[in-house]
Design a protein around this motif. Structure first.
Motif, PDB file in Angstrom:
ATOM      1  N   GLN A 132     113.579  48.873  69.030  1.00 51.31           N
ATOM      2  CA  GLN A 132     113.512  47.568  69.662  1.00 51.31           C
ATOM      3  C   GLN A 132     113.206  46.526  68.590  1.00 51.31           C
ATOM      4  O   GLN A 132     112.266  46.690  67.816  1.00 51.31           O
ATOM      5  CB  GLN A 132     112.424  47.509  70.735  1.00 51.31           C
ATOM      6  N   PRO A 133     113.996  45.453  68.507  1.00 51.75           N
ATOM      7  CA  PRO A 133     113.685  44.427  67.510  1.00 51.75           C
ATOM      8  C   PRO A 133     112.363  43.746  67.815  1.00 51.75           C
ATOM      9  O   PRO A 133     111.950  43.679  68.977  1.00 51.75           O
ATOM     10  CB  PRO A 133     114.853  43.446  67.625  1.00 51.75           C
ATOM     11  N   VAL A 134     111.694  43.240  66.789  1.00 54.56           N
ATOM     12  CA  VAL A 134     110.408  42.560  67.003  1.00 54.56           C
ATOM     13  C   VAL A 134     110.601  41.111  67.415  1.00 54.56           C
ATOM     14  O   VAL A 134     109.653  40.459  67.869  1.00 54.56           O
ATOM     15  CB  VAL A 134     109.503  42.624  65.754  1.00 54.56           C
ATOM     16  N   HIS A 135     111.825  40.597  67.245  1.00 56.10           N
ATOM     17  CA  HIS A 135     112.087  39.220  67.643  1.00 56.10           C
ATOM     18  C   HIS A 135     113.571  39.044  67.936  1.00 56.10           C
ATOM     19  O   HIS A 135     114.406  39.876  67.571  1.00 56.10           O
ATOM     20  CB  HIS A 135     111.660  38.233  66.545  1.00 56.10           C
ATOM     21  N   THR A 186     102.941  40.741  62.993  1.00 51.33           N
ATOM     22  CA  THR A 186     103.413  42.047  63.453  1.00 51.33           C
ATOM     23  C   THR A 186     102.967  43.158  62.508  1.00 51.33           C
ATOM     24  O   THR A 186     102.459  44.204  62.940  1.00 51.33           O
ATOM     25  CB  THR A 186     104.942  42.038  63.569  1.00 51.33           C
ATOM     26  N   TYR A 187     103.136  42.952  61.218  1.00 55.57           N
ATOM     27  CA  TYR A 187     102.764  43.977  60.249  1.00 55.57           C
ATOM     28  C   TYR A 187     101.255  44.210  60.225  1.00 55.57           C
ATOM     29  O   TYR A 187     100.790  45.350  60.129  1.00 55.57           O
ATOM     30  CB  TYR A 187     103.260  43.593  58.857  1.00 55.57           C
ATOM     31  N   ALA A 188     100.485  43.123  60.302  1.00 57.62           N
ATOM     32  CA  ALA A 188      99.030  43.281  60.321  1.00 57.62           C
ATOM     33  C   ALA A 188      98.595  44.085  61.547  1.00 57.62           C
ATOM     34  O   ALA A 188      97.704  44.935  61.467  1.00 57.62           O
ATOM     35  CB  ALA A 188      98.357  41.911  60.307  1.00 57.62           C
ATOM     36  N   PHE A 189      99.226  43.832  62.686  1.00 55.70           N
ATOM     37  CA  PHE A 189      98.895  44.541  63.923  1.00 55.70           C
ATOM     38  C   PHE A 189      99.088  46.049  63.755  1.00 55.70           C
ATOM     39  O   PHE A 189      98.219  46.848  64.129  1.00 55.70           O
ATOM     40  CB  PHE A 189      99.791  44.012  65.052  1.00 55.70           C
ATOM     41  N   PHE A 190     100.207  46.450  63.191  1.00 55.32           N
ATOM     42  CA  PHE A 190     100.483  47.876  63.056  1.00 55.32           C
ATOM     43  C   PHE A 190      99.677  48.519  61.920  1.00 55.32           C
ATOM     44  O   PHE A 190      99.203  49.650  62.055  1.00 55.32           O
ATOM     45  CB  PHE A 190     101.976  48.115  62.847  1.00 55.32           C
ATOM     46  N   ARG A 191      99.498  47.806  60.834  1.00 50.37           N
ATOM     47  CA  ARG A 191      98.775  48.413  59.716  1.00 50.37           C
ATOM     48  C   ARG A 191      97.283  48.552  60.014  1.00 50.37           C
ATOM     49  O   ARG A 191      96.640  49.519  59.590  1.00 50.37           O
ATOM     50  CB  ARG A 191      99.004  47.619  58.434  1.00 50.37           C
ATOM     51  N   GLU A 192      96.722  47.612  60.746  1.00 51.33           N
ATOM     52  CA  GLU A 192      95.299  47.701  61.077  1.00 51.33           C
ATOM     53  C   GLU A 192      95.011  48.889  61.977  1.00 51.33           C
ATOM     54  O   GLU A 192      93.968  49.547  61.859  1.00 51.33           O
ATOM     55  CB  GLU A 192      94.845  46.417  61.765  1.00 51.33           C
ATOM     56  N   GLY A 193      95.931  49.179  62.884  1.00 49.88           N
ATOM     57  CA  GLY A 193      95.659  50.223  63.864  1.00 49.88           C
ATOM     58  C   GLY A 193      96.182  51.593  63.541  1.00 49.88           C
ATOM     59  O   GLY A 193      95.808  52.577  64.189  1.00 49.88           O
ATOM     60  N   VAL A 213     101.605  35.692  68.627  1.00 51.73           N
ATOM     61  CA  VAL A 213     102.305  36.969  68.431  1.00 51.73           C
ATOM     62  C   VAL A 213     101.329  38.127  68.564  1.00 51.73           C
ATOM     63  O   VAL A 213     101.634  39.141  69.216  1.00 51.73           O
ATOM     64  CB  VAL A 213     103.008  36.992  67.058  1.00 51.73           C
ATOM     65  N   ARG A 214     100.160  37.986  67.974  1.00 51.49           N
ATOM     66  CA  ARG A 214      99.149  39.044  68.078  1.00 51.49           C
ATOM     67  C   ARG A 214      98.764  39.261  69.545  1.00 51.49           C
ATOM     68  O   ARG A 214      98.648  40.400  70.006  1.00 51.49           O
ATOM     69  CB  ARG A 214      97.910  38.656  67.257  1.00 51.49           C
ATOM     70  N   ARG A 215      98.601  38.191  70.267  1.00 51.36           N
ATOM     71  CA  ARG A 215      98.252  38.299  71.694  1.00 51.36           C
ATOM     72  C   ARG A 215      99.347  39.034  72.466  1.00 51.36           C
ATOM     73  O   ARG A 215      99.063  39.899  73.301  1.00 51.36           O
ATOM     74  CB  ARG A 215      98.037  36.903  72.274  1.00 51.36           C
ATOM     75  N   SER A 216     100.605  38.699  72.185  1.00 48.57           N
ATOM     76  CA  SER A 216     101.717  39.381  72.858  1.00 48.57           C
ATOM     77  C   SER A 216     101.707  40.871  72.558  1.00 48.57           C
ATOM     78  O   SER A 216     101.876  41.703  73.455  1.00 48.57           O
ATOM     79  CB  SER A 216     103.051  38.773  72.419  1.00 48.57           C
ATOM     80  N   LEU A 217     101.513  41.220  71.288  1.00 51.07           N
ATOM     81  CA  LEU A 217     101.489  42.630  70.901  1.00 51.07           C
ATOM     82  C   LEU A 217     100.367  43.377  71.604  1.00 51.07           C
ATOM     83  O   LEU A 217     100.557  44.502  72.094  1.00 51.07           O
ATOM     84  CB  LEU A 217     101.340  42.738  69.384  1.00 51.07           C
ATOM     85  N   GLU A 218      99.202  42.783  71.651  1.00 51.48           N
ATOM     86  CA  GLU A 218      98.076  43.433  72.312  1.00 51.48           C
ATOM     87  C   GLU A 218      98.326  43.604  73.809  1.00 51.48           C
ATOM     88  O   GLU A 218      97.804  44.537  74.432  1.00 51.48           O
ATOM     89  CB  GLU A 218      96.802  42.620  72.080  1.00 51.48           C
ATOM     90  N   LEU A 240     103.189  54.046  66.654  1.00 49.21           N
ATOM     91  CA  LEU A 240     103.550  54.406  65.279  1.00 49.21           C
ATOM     92  C   LEU A 240     105.053  54.281  65.039  1.00 49.21           C
ATOM     93  O   LEU A 240     105.478  53.805  63.974  1.00 49.21           O
ATOM     94  CB  LEU A 240     103.082  55.822  64.965  1.00 49.21           C
ATOM     95  N   THR A 241     105.865  54.668  66.014  1.00 43.87           N
ATOM     96  CA  THR A 241     107.309  54.556  65.801  1.00 43.87           C
ATOM     97  C   THR A 241     107.745  53.104  65.746  1.00 43.87           C
ATOM     98  O   THR A 241     108.664  52.753  64.988  1.00 43.87           O
ATOM     99  CB  THR A 241     108.101  55.293  66.901  1.00 43.87           C
ATOM    100  N   ARG A 242     107.103  52.241  66.504  1.00 44.55           N
ATOM    101  CA  ARG A 242     107.423  50.811  66.416  1.00 44.55           C
ATOM    102  C   ARG A 242     107.061  50.270  65.031  1.00 44.55           C
ATOM    103  O   ARG A 242     107.808  49.477  64.454  1.00 44.55           O
ATOM    104  CB  ARG A 242     106.690  50.036  67.500  1.00 44.55           C
ATOM    105  N   GLY A 243     105.925  50.687  64.517  1.00 43.89           N
ATOM    106  CA  GLY A 243     105.536  50.272  63.175  1.00 43.89           C
ATOM    107  C   GLY A 243     106.508  50.761  62.128  1.00 43.89           C
ATOM    108  O   GLY A 243     106.825  50.051  61.164  1.00 43.89           O
TER     109      GLY A 243
END
Length: 403
Positions: free
Chosen positions: A36-39, A330-337, A304-309, A370-373
């Motif tokens: 799925q594209p991120v945007h 987007t990258y910070a969201f996946f790398r942090e978690g 964007v962070r709010r949407s991801l959460e 993880l697969t989305r990341g």
């Protein structure tokens, strides 16, 4: 040990629920296969040209190199964002013949539709692509269908349908419009010799009638069914929806309570159906002096962070300068978690006892995270394998709950 119920009771219950079983299997196939594209980037058809994607990438890289420190990224995320902007600045492109294009007249739009199709056929450049045509409301219906028809003629005269091709149906005010769109796509497949169901579409949820129908039923759930398996996504339209329910311009936002109300209906209706979700956009564009860019980036990063959460892994971008903040958030969201998610999956797979006892559904969500990341470039397979002990095929099996 023998129970007291006869085999006839078991068989009778199976028979009683057979129709319901089939209905559930058909309606809820689960997470679809593929990225799925991120945007989705919306570009007016009048601005679409062969070098558009490359030009957007150059503009995004330039502003990131000049002002990227305002995003407050660590070195790892910063390096990945820069690489993304250089190699794949746009994941999903939508050539816009609707609000972003206007009504220049039939002859002009006819020519633009064919030209855009030809340009796409010879340039490509994004993993996902398509057009947004005018709505199926009475005033614009014929124009929208003709634009789609001519665009396809321009594409297909030069080669096959591009991979990741999807079209967008805007401003749905009746479920029957979705049924009609599915019918049109079927007829276009026949007219152009395409395989069945080659043409898919997304539905923009930007009217109150696409949430609640006039008879009081939940329209968004009916929309998915009405698409007859062709609907791949529901995209929230921030400003049209907000205006339609009476929110004044100063308060129209992706985070307004009215927006959350609509998106929660979208989320419940789409869950398990294989239809993916996209949040909307912010109209605050990062242009001007350094302070103005910083303010706009800060807002988009937060949204964007709010949407991801909240489980919306896709959104809209409208300007090249929005790309750095999109990928940064987007990258910070996946790398942090990802370290914690990997550890939980490792323990789940090894049946290790720790302070968290995860259910199969949670393991599925962790694997999907993880697969989305991995898909967007925030993570690498080697580092995920090292922490989770699971390779990509194993993660994909967990996402689809294949034992």
């Amino acid at each position: 040990m023998a129970g007291r119920l006869s085999d006839g009771v078991y068989a009778g219950i199976d028979a009683r629920l057979a129709e319901a079983d089939a209905r559930v299997v058909a309606a809820y196939p689960g997470e679809p296969i593929g990225r799925q594209p991120v945007h989705t980037v919306y570009v007016p058809a009048s601005q679409y040209r062969a070098r558009m994607v490359a030009d957007w990438g150059k503009q995004a890289v330039r502003v990131f190199l000049e002002d990227g420190d305002l995003l407050g990224l660590d070195d790892e995320v910063s390096d990945r964002v820069r690489e993304k902007l250089l190699t794949e600045p746009i994941e999903d492109l939508r050539i816009d013949f609707e609000d972003g294009y206007g009504n220049p007249g039939d002859d002009v739009e006819d020519a633009a539709a064919v030209a855009a199709g030809r340009t796409l056929a010879v340039t490509g450049g994004t993993p996902f692509v398509g057009i947004r045509f005018k709505s199926f409301e009475q005033a614009t219906r014929r124009r929208g269908i003709r634009t789609l028809d001519l665009f396809l003629s321009g594409v297909l005269e030069s080669g096959p349908l591009p991979g990741g091709f999807v079209v967008t149906l805007p401003k749905v005010t009746a479920v029957e419009q979705v049924e009609a769109c599915a019918e049109v796509l079927e007829k276009l497949e026949a007219a152009y010799g395409l395989t069945a169901h080659a043409l898919k579409f997304e539905v923009q949820i930007e009217t109150s009638q696409s949430i609640l129908a006039t008879d009081g039923t939940i329209a968004v759930a009916r929309i998915i069914q009405a698409a007859a398996g062709r609907c791949t996504g529901l995209h929230y339209g921030t400003y049209d929806y907000s205006a339609g329910v009476g929110i004044s311009a100063a308060y129209q936002s992706m985070e307004h309570r009215a927006a959350d109300f609509a998106k929660q209906f979208m989320q419940v209706a789409a869950a398990g159906t294989g239809v993916r979700l996209s949040d909307g956009s912010t109209n605050k564009i990062p242009v001007g002096d350094r302070d103005a860019i910083g303010v706009a980036w800060s807002e988009q990063t937060r949204l964007v962070r709010r949407s991801l959460e909240n489980g919306f892994y896709q959104g809209w971008d409208l300007h090249p300068h929005q790309l750095p903040s999109r990928f940064a958030a987007t990258y910070a969201f996946f790398r942090e978690g990802f370290p914690a998610a990997s550890a939980r999956l490792r323990d789940y797979a090894a049946k290790t006892e720790n302070g968290v006892m995860d259910e199969p559904a949670t393991a599925q969500a962790l694997a999907a995270y993880l697969t989305r990341g991995l898909d967007c470039g925030a993570l690498d397979e080697a580092e995920v394998l090292k922490l989770s002990t699971l390779d990509r095929p194993a993660l994909d099996r967990l996402v689809r709950r294949i034992e």
